[in-house]
Design a protein around this motif. Structure first.
Motif, PDB file in Angstrom:
ATOM      1  N   UNK A 161      -5.432  -1.786   2.320  1.00  0.00           N
ATOM      2  CA  UNK A 161      -4.784  -0.911   3.128  1.00  0.00           C
ATOM      3  C   UNK A 161      -4.332   0.421   2.567  1.00  0.00           C
ATOM      4  N   UNK A 162      -4.691   0.569   1.333  1.00  0.00           N
ATOM      5  CA  UNK A 162      -4.451   1.827   0.670  1.00  0.00           C
ATOM      6  C   UNK A 162      -5.509   2.908   1.226  1.00  0.00           C
ATOM      7  N   UNK A 163      -4.882   4.391   1.435  1.00  0.00           N
ATOM      8  CA  UNK A 163      -5.914   5.157   2.184  1.00  0.00           C
ATOM      9  C   UNK A 163      -6.010   6.378   1.089  1.00  0.00           C
ATOM     10  N   UNK A 164      -7.347   6.653   1.240  1.00  0.00           N
ATOM     11  CA  UNK A 164      -8.153   7.630   0.232  1.00  0.00           C
ATOM     12  C   UNK A 164      -8.109   8.916   0.949  1.00  0.00           C
ATOM     13  N   UNK A 165      -8.165   9.806  -0.079  1.00  0.00           N
ATOM     14  CA  UNK A 165      -8.136  11.349   0.611  1.00  0.00           C
ATOM     15  C   UNK A 165      -9.622  11.467   0.920  1.00  0.00           C
ATOM     16  N   UNK A 166      -9.954  12.486   1.891  1.00  0.00           N
ATOM     17  CA  UNK A 166     -11.326  12.765   2.376  1.00  0.00           C
ATOM     18  C   UNK A 166     -12.091  13.070   1.110  1.00  0.00           C
ATOM     19  N   UNK A 167     -13.222  12.540   0.923  1.00  0.00           N
ATOM     20  CA  UNK A 167     -14.206  12.635  -0.174  1.00  0.00           C
ATOM     21  C   UNK A 167     -15.648  12.835   0.420  1.00  0.00           C
ATOM     22  N   UNK A 168     -16.509  13.415  -0.669  1.00  0.00           N
ATOM     23  CA  UNK A 168     -17.837  13.997  -0.136  1.00  0.00           C
ATOM     24  C   UNK A 168     -18.621  12.696  -0.502  1.00  0.00           C
ATOM     25  N   UNK A 169     -19.785  12.433   0.322  1.00  0.00           N
ATOM     26  CA  UNK A 169     -20.835  11.434  -0.299  1.00  0.00           C
ATOM     27  C   UNK A 169     -21.954  11.948   0.409  1.00  0.00           C
ATOM     28  N   UNK A 170     -23.164  11.680  -0.544  1.00  0.00           N
ATOM     29  CA  UNK A 170     -24.536  12.161  -0.149  1.00  0.00           C
ATOM     30  C   UNK A 170     -25.403  11.304  -0.630  1.00  0.00           C
ATOM     31  N   UNK A 171     -26.551  10.823   0.136  1.00  0.00           N
ATOM     32  CA  UNK A 171     -27.660  10.088  -0.565  1.00  0.00           C
ATOM     33  C   UNK A 171     -28.313  10.963  -1.553  1.00  0.00           C
ATOM     34  N   UNK A 172     -28.946  10.318  -2.483  1.00  0.00           N
ATOM     35  CA  UNK A 172     -29.931  11.166  -3.457  1.00  0.00           C
ATOM     36  C   UNK A 172     -31.189  11.187  -2.841  1.00  0.00           C
ATOM     37  N   UNK A 173     -31.893  12.497  -3.248  1.00  0.00           N
ATOM     38  CA  UNK A 173     -32.994  12.783  -2.501  1.00  0.00           C
ATOM     39  C   UNK A 173     -34.157  11.775  -2.473  1.00  0.00           C
ATOM     40  N   UNK A 174     -34.219  11.112  -3.717  1.00  0.00           N
ATOM     41  CA  UNK A 174     -35.239  10.313  -4.055  1.00  0.00           C
ATOM     42  C   UNK A 174     -35.115   8.749  -3.884  1.00  0.00           C
ATOM     43  N   UNK A 175     -33.991   8.353  -3.162  1.00  0.00           N
ATOM     44  CA  UNK A 175     -33.716   6.841  -3.390  1.00  0.00           C
ATOM     45  C   UNK A 175     -32.806   6.571  -2.318  1.00  0.00           C
ATOM     46  N   UNK A 176     -33.048   5.405  -1.609  1.00  0.00           N
ATOM     47  CA  UNK A 176     -32.215   4.767  -0.324  1.00  0.00           C
ATOM     48  C   UNK A 176     -31.074   4.325  -1.127  1.00  0.00           C
ATOM     49  N   UNK A 177     -31.096   3.956  -2.371  1.00  0.00           N
ATOM     50  CA  UNK A 177     -30.021   3.129  -2.889  1.00  0.00           C
ATOM     51  C   UNK A 177     -29.098   3.792  -3.892  1.00  0.00           C
ATOM     52  N   UNK A 178     -29.422   5.188  -4.046  1.00  0.00           N
ATOM     53  CA  UNK A 178     -28.527   5.893  -4.906  1.00  0.00           C
ATOM     54  C   UNK A 178     -27.714   7.069  -4.147  1.00  0.00           C
ATOM     55  N   UNK A 179     -26.528   7.107  -4.731  1.00  0.00           N
ATOM     56  CA  UNK A 179     -25.676   8.124  -3.788  1.00  0.00           C
ATOM     57  C   UNK A 179     -24.746   9.046  -4.857  1.00  0.00           C
ATOM     58  N   UNK A 180     -24.240  10.285  -4.310  1.00  0.00           N
ATOM     59  CA  UNK A 180     -23.443  11.005  -4.954  1.00  0.00           C
ATOM     60  C   UNK A 180     -22.029  10.825  -4.247  1.00  0.00           C
ATOM     61  N   UNK A 181     -20.904  10.809  -5.150  1.00  0.00           N
ATOM     62  CA  UNK A 181     -19.879  10.756  -4.386  1.00  0.00           C
ATOM     63  C   UNK A 181     -19.021  11.678  -5.250  1.00  0.00           C
ATOM     64  N   UNK A 182     -17.908  12.512  -4.227  1.00  0.00           N
ATOM     65  CA  UNK A 182     -17.130  13.310  -5.127  1.00  0.00           C
ATOM     66  C   UNK A 182     -15.677  13.035  -4.630  1.00  0.00           C
ATOM     67  N   UNK A 183     -14.913  12.719  -5.496  1.00  0.00           N
ATOM     68  CA  UNK A 183     -13.520  12.219  -5.407  1.00  0.00           C
ATOM     69  C   UNK A 183     -12.265  13.388  -6.008  1.00  0.00           C
ATOM     70  N   UNK A 184     -11.256  13.732  -5.300  1.00  0.00           N
ATOM     71  CA  UNK A 184     -10.221  14.400  -5.710  1.00  0.00           C
ATOM     72  C   UNK A 184      -9.017  13.582  -6.149  1.00  0.00           C
TER      73      UNK A 184
END
Ligand code: URA
Length: 261
Positions: A161-184
């Motif tokens: 039930x804990x809520x998170x601040x808005x965050x960025x997420x993006x798939x890596x260009x060369x793989x379907x299973x790799x992603x970048x996440x940016x947290x504040x």
């Protein structure tokens, strides 16, 4: 500047005791302005002297800032009772008595970790009000889904039930299973819990930047390097997430993570 004893200068900047410093000097492991010194009680000018211990030049600055590429299996603690700590990975000539990990990564997480004896900077860096952005690259159990982008940016609700601040997420260009996440922010196991809340599972997690301080490609897992003041300033500078993901060589990120599995 007033002169200080060489052993005092070294003991303030390393973990060595004065008796260990005396022994190192006797063995020729300490040099002053490029020449070995046999005695550690000589006086030096701390502003101009160049002092090396075991081949590592000591800094004249008061505080030290070390960037570690943390491997899996080490805890972010200074207390040996917690298991193998990240302090073990810092060579004694780079460590100081008051040094500690400024921030946390889970035992099975890797990547950029700052260690310092500058409590004021650590406080500034970890303060929830400032919370500097941190980017992680993750290897997911299942392919990335595009709907994650909106879900993360709206602020996820975790299983408890804990809520998170808005965050960025993006798939890596060369793989379907790799992603970048940016947290504040930095909640307990946050990245893993965020992906769990969208039905995925993080298999490998590596932090690749703290503010605009990016983990250098040449810094192998388990290695550390001394940071210069200008690198430390980068902690507090913003960075464009999309540009970062693009620039952070996709080959590097994929090789890095895949090689570990
Ligand atoms: N999020 C996690 O889940 N683990 C970390 O080590 C860091 C962020």
């Amino acid at each position: 500047m007033a002169q200080v004893r060489l052993d005092k200068f070294i003991s303030e900047r390393t973990e060595y005791s004065r008796s260990q410093i005396k022994e190192l000097a006797a063995k020729g492991r300490i040099s002053l302005d490029g020449c070995p010194v046999k005695r550690s009680d000589v006086k030096i000018d701390p502003d101009t002297a160049s002092v090396s211990v075991c081949g590592q030049e000591l800094r004249t600055e008061r505080f030290r800032y070390i960037l570690l590429n943390k491997p899996q299996g080490y805890v972010c603690s200074t207390d040996d009772r917690d298991g193998d700590t990240v302090m073990k990975l810092i060579p004694p000539e780079m460590r100081t008595k008051g040094m500690f990990p400024a921030g946390r990564l889970d035992k099975d997480s890797m990547g950029a970790l700052l260690l310092t004896d500058d409590g004021e900077l650590a406080h500034r860096m970890l303060s929830p009000r400032r919370h500097i952005p941190k980017v992680y690259i993750v290897k997911l159990d299942r392919p990335f889904e595009n709907n994650y982008v909106n879900k993360f940016s709206e602020g996820l609700t975790l299983a408890d039930g804990e809520t998170c601040l808005p965050a960025h997420v993006k798939k890596a260009e060369n793989s379907d299973n790799l992603a970048f996440v940016e947290l504040h922010e930095g909640k307990y196991h946050q990245v893993k819990r965020m992906f769990a809340s969208v039905g995925n599972h993080v298999e490998v997690l590596m932090r690749v930047s703290l503010g605009a301080l990016v983990l250098p490609e040449k810094l192998a897992i388990g290695q550390c390097m001394e940071l210069l003041h200008k690198d430390v300033e980068n902690l507090f500078k913003p960075q464009d997430f999309d540009l970062f993901c693009h620039r952070f060589s996709a080959v590097f990120s994929a090789n890095l993570i895949n090689n570990l599995l």
